[in-house]
Write an enzyme that holds these catalytic residues in place. Structure first.
Site, short mmCIF file in Angstrom:
data_model
loop_
_atom_site.label_atom_id
_atom_site.label_comp_id
_atom_site.label_asym_id
_atom_site.label_seq_id
_atom_site.Cartn_x
_atom_site.Cartn_y
_atom_site.Cartn_z
N LYS A 1 2.81 11.25 -11.30
CA LYS A 1 1.94 10.38 -12.12
C LYS A 1 2.69 9.08 -12.34
CE LYS A 1 -0.92 13.39 -14.98
NZ LYS A 1 -1.21 13.77 -16.37
N HIS B 1 -0.65 12.49 -29.53
CA HIS B 1 -0.91 11.10 -29.15
C HIS B 1 -1.56 10.33 -30.29
CE1 HIS B 1 -0.75 11.66 -24.51
NE2 HIS B 1 0.37 11.15 -24.98
N ARG C 1 0.83 -1.24 0.00
CA ARG C 1 0.00 0.00 0.00
C ARG C 1 0.85 1.27 0.00
NH1 ARG C 1 -2.45 -3.32 3.75
NH2 ARG C 1 -4.29 -4.36 2.90
N HIS D 1 7.79 9.68 -28.95
CA HIS D 1 6.77 10.51 -28.32
C HIS D 1 7.02 12.01 -28.59
CE1 HIS D 1 3.90 11.84 -25.31
NE2 HIS D 1 4.83 12.58 -24.76
N GLU E 1 9.48 18.32 -25.30
CA GLU E 1 8.77 18.66 -24.05
C GLU E 1 9.31 19.98 -23.49
OE1 GLU E 1 6.13 17.12 -23.15
OE2 GLU E 1 6.28 15.05 -23.87
N ARG F 1 -3.39 21.44 -14.74
CA ARG F 1 -2.35 20.51 -15.19
C ARG F 1 -2.51 20.15 -16.66
NH1 ARG F 1 0.48 15.88 -11.35
NH2 ARG F 1 1.88 15.10 -12.95
N ASN G 1 -0.50 19.25 -21.50
CA ASN G 1 -0.90 18.46 -22.66
C ASN G 1 -0.84 19.26 -23.96
OD1 ASN G 1 -1.42 16.21 -21.09
ND2 ASN G 1 -3.52 16.85 -20.68
N LYS H 1 7.02 23.02 -13.88
CA LYS H 1 6.18 21.85 -13.55
C LYS H 1 5.77 21.89 -12.08
CE LYS H 1 4.93 17.23 -14.28
NZ LYS H 1 4.98 16.05 -15.09
N HIS I 1 -0.32 17.49 -27.20
CA HIS I 1 -0.43 16.05 -26.97
C HIS I 1 -1.70 15.42 -27.56
CE1 HIS I 1 3.01 16.70 -24.45
NE2 HIS I 1 3.05 15.46 -24.04
N GLU J 1 -4.78 16.77 -11.33
CA GLU J 1 -5.40 17.09 -12.63
C GLU J 1 -6.92 17.21 -12.51
OE1 GLU J 1 -3.09 15.73 -16.07
OE2 GLU J 1 -4.98 14.95 -16.82
#
Ligand code: NAD
Ligand code: GLY
Length: 365
Positions: free
Chosen positions: A147, A257, A125, A269, A189, A246, A250, A231, A253, A241
Site C-alpha cells: 500500500k 482513526h 509508470r 497513530h 500494531e 485485509r 483495521n 501480514k 482503527h 483489499e
C-alpha cells in the site's frame, strides 16, 4: 538473517530481517539484481542523518555508480501531493536518461515508505523499489503489502496505489535510535496482530512485552518475523483489499482513526489504535461475541506497553462525526472488526450507533 516471503506470483518478494545489516544492503541489491547503476534513496533529514552514510557506502562498494539521496521533511504533514511532486521531479533529474532504470530505496518509517513507494509506483509508470523500514510500525506493517499513498487535505491516504516492493530489508538495530514513544506506538500494531490473528503471539507478548520494549534481540526477532508472517498471509489472500480479509488489519482503527483526527495529531497513530482496540473489544463483548475477559487482557497488555487505555480531553461529538466519515463505514451500515476471542477476528456489519457511542464513551476521559 531471517527470511520471510510474500507469495504474490510475479509480484512475490522476500522480507529479510537482521541486525546491523544496512551496510550490506548494497551487496544484497547487487546479488539479487534488484537495481542497475542508479539507486535513489528517499529518506528524511533525521533518518538519513543517522543511516544514509552506511547505506551509501555499501551501495558504492557493491559497484552502484550513481547513488543519490532525497529527503522528505519529517512528519505526517509532509506526506502530501506537493512533496510527492518534488520527489518524482528529483527522480527525473536523478536519472534523465530513459534507457537507465533507477531503483528507489525507501529508508525510513511509514511516512517515507508510503510516499517513496508511491513515487516508485508512478515515476515512468513504475520502477523497482525496496523498503528499508526504520520504525517498528513500518517493520511489522507499512513496509509489507504494497500500500503506497499520500494524504489530501480531505483525508489520509486518498491518493495512492497498490505497488509491491521488490524486497523489504529490515535492520532491527535502527530501532535503537527510535524515540520510546514511537517504539510504544509500533507496539500497538504488534498487539493488534496478536489480538486479531494469533493467540500464541498475544500470549508471548503477555510474557515478554517488557523484553520487546527493551529491544531484546530474541524477543524482537521473534515478534517482528511473526507479524510479517501474519501480514504475508493476509496480503496473499487479499492483496488489494477486495475480499474482506485485509480488513482484519483495521482492528482498532475505525475508532482509532477518529480519535487520531479529533486529537489533531496530538496523539500518535499507535496510541489511538490502542484506544480504538479497547473500544472495539467493548463492542465485541456487548454484542455477545466474546467474554469480558478479552478487553481486560487487552487493556493489561496495552498498559504494560506504556500505551494509553483512554484518550483525554476529546469531544465525543467530534469523535463520532469522524467515525461516521471513516472509509470503513458503508452507507447505512457501518462495519467494525470485532473479536470472538483472542486471535479470532470477524467483521460485523451494522453495529448500533448507540453501542458505537457507548464504546467511544468508554475510552474518552
Ligand atoms: P513516521 O514515519 O512518521 O516515523 C515516526 C518518527 O520517527 C519520525 O519523526 C521519524 O523521523 C522518526 N524515525 C523513524 N525512524 C527512526 C529511527 N530509526 N531513529 C530515529 N528516529 C526515527 O511514522 P510511522 O509510525 O513509522 O509511520 C506512520 C505512517 O505509516 C502513517 O503515514 C500511516 O498512514 C502509514 N501506514 C501505512 C501503512 C501501509 O500499509 N502502507 C500501514 C500502516 C501505517
Ligand atoms: N495496514 C493496513 C494494510 O496494510 O492493509
Amino acid at each position: 538473517m531471517q527470511t520471510g516471503h510474500i507469495p504474490l506470483g510475479r509480484r512475490a518478494y522476500d522480507v529479510l530481517v537482521d541486525f546491523d545489516c544496512l551496510p550490506r544492503l548494497g551487496s544484497v541489491l547487487r546479488e539479487r539484481a534488484l537495481a542497475q547503476d542508479n539507486v535513489a534513496v528517499i529518506t528524511s533529514p533525521r533518518i538519513g542523518g543517522l543511516y544514509y552514510e552506511s547505506v551509501e557506502a555499501g551501495l558504492r562498494e557493491a559497484g552502484f555508480r550513481h547513488v543519490g539521496r532525497w529527503d522528505l521533511p519529517d512528519g505526517e504533514e509532509s506526506k502530501n501531493l506537493a512533496r510527492f511532486s518534488e520527489a518524482v521531479e528529483w527522480l527525473a533529474r536523478f536519472t534523465p536518461d530513459p534507457a537507465i532504470r533507477p531503483a528507489v530505496v525507501a529508508l525510513g518509517g511509514g511516512v517515507v515508505g508510503d510516499l517513496a513507494g508511491f513515487a516508485a509506483a508512478s515515476f515512468r509508470r513504475g520502477i523497482p523499489y525496496v523498503q528499508a523500514p526504520t520504525t517498528l510500525l513500518a517493520a511489522v506493517d507499512s513496509s509489507v503489502g504494497g500500500k503506497t499513498a499520500v494524504n489530501l487535505p480531505e483525508g489520509k491516504n486518498l491518493v495512492g496505489a497498490f505497488y509491491q516492493p521488490r524486497l523489504v530489508y529490515v535492520d532491527l538495530s535502527t530501532l535503537e535510535t527510535l524515540e520510546v514513544r514511537e517504539l510504544r506506538s509500533g507496539c500497538a500494531e504488534v498487539i493488534k496482530y496478536g489480538a486479531a490473528l494469533d493467540a500464541d503471539l498475544f500470549r508471548f507478548l503477555e510474557q515478554s512485552i517488557e523484553d520487546l520494549l527493551a529491544l531484546d534481540r530474541e524477543a524482537l526477532t521473534r515478534v517482528v518475523t511473526r507479524c510479517i508472517e501474519l501480514k504475508a498471509d493476509v496480503v496473499r489472500r487479499d492483496e488489494r483489499e477486495e475480499k474482506r480479509v485485509r480488513v482484519c488489519l483495521n482492528f482498532g482503527h475505525t475508532l482509532g482513526h477518529a480519535i487520531e483526527k479529533a486529537s489533531d495529531r496530538r496523539l500518535r497513530h499507535g496510541e489511538c489504535v490502542a484506544v480504538g482496540m479497547l473500544a472495539a473489544a467493548h463492542i465485541s463483548v456487548e454484542l455477545g461475541l466474546c467474554s469480558a475477559q478479552i478487553p481486560q487482557r487487552l487493556e493489561a497488555l496495552i498498559r504494560r506497553a506504556g500505551l494509553p487505555a483512554a484518550a483525554e480531553g476529546l469531544d465525543m461529538a467530534h469523535v463520532m462525526e469522524f467515525v461516521k466519515h471513516d472509509k470503513k463505514f458503508v452507507t447505512g451500515a457501518n462495519r467494525f472488526v470485532v473479536l470472538r476471542g483472542i486471535g479470532q477476528w470477524q467483521e460485523y456489519e451494522g453495529v448500533p450507533e448507540e453501542l458505537v457511542r457507548e464504546a467511544a464513551g468508554s475510552v474518552l476521559v
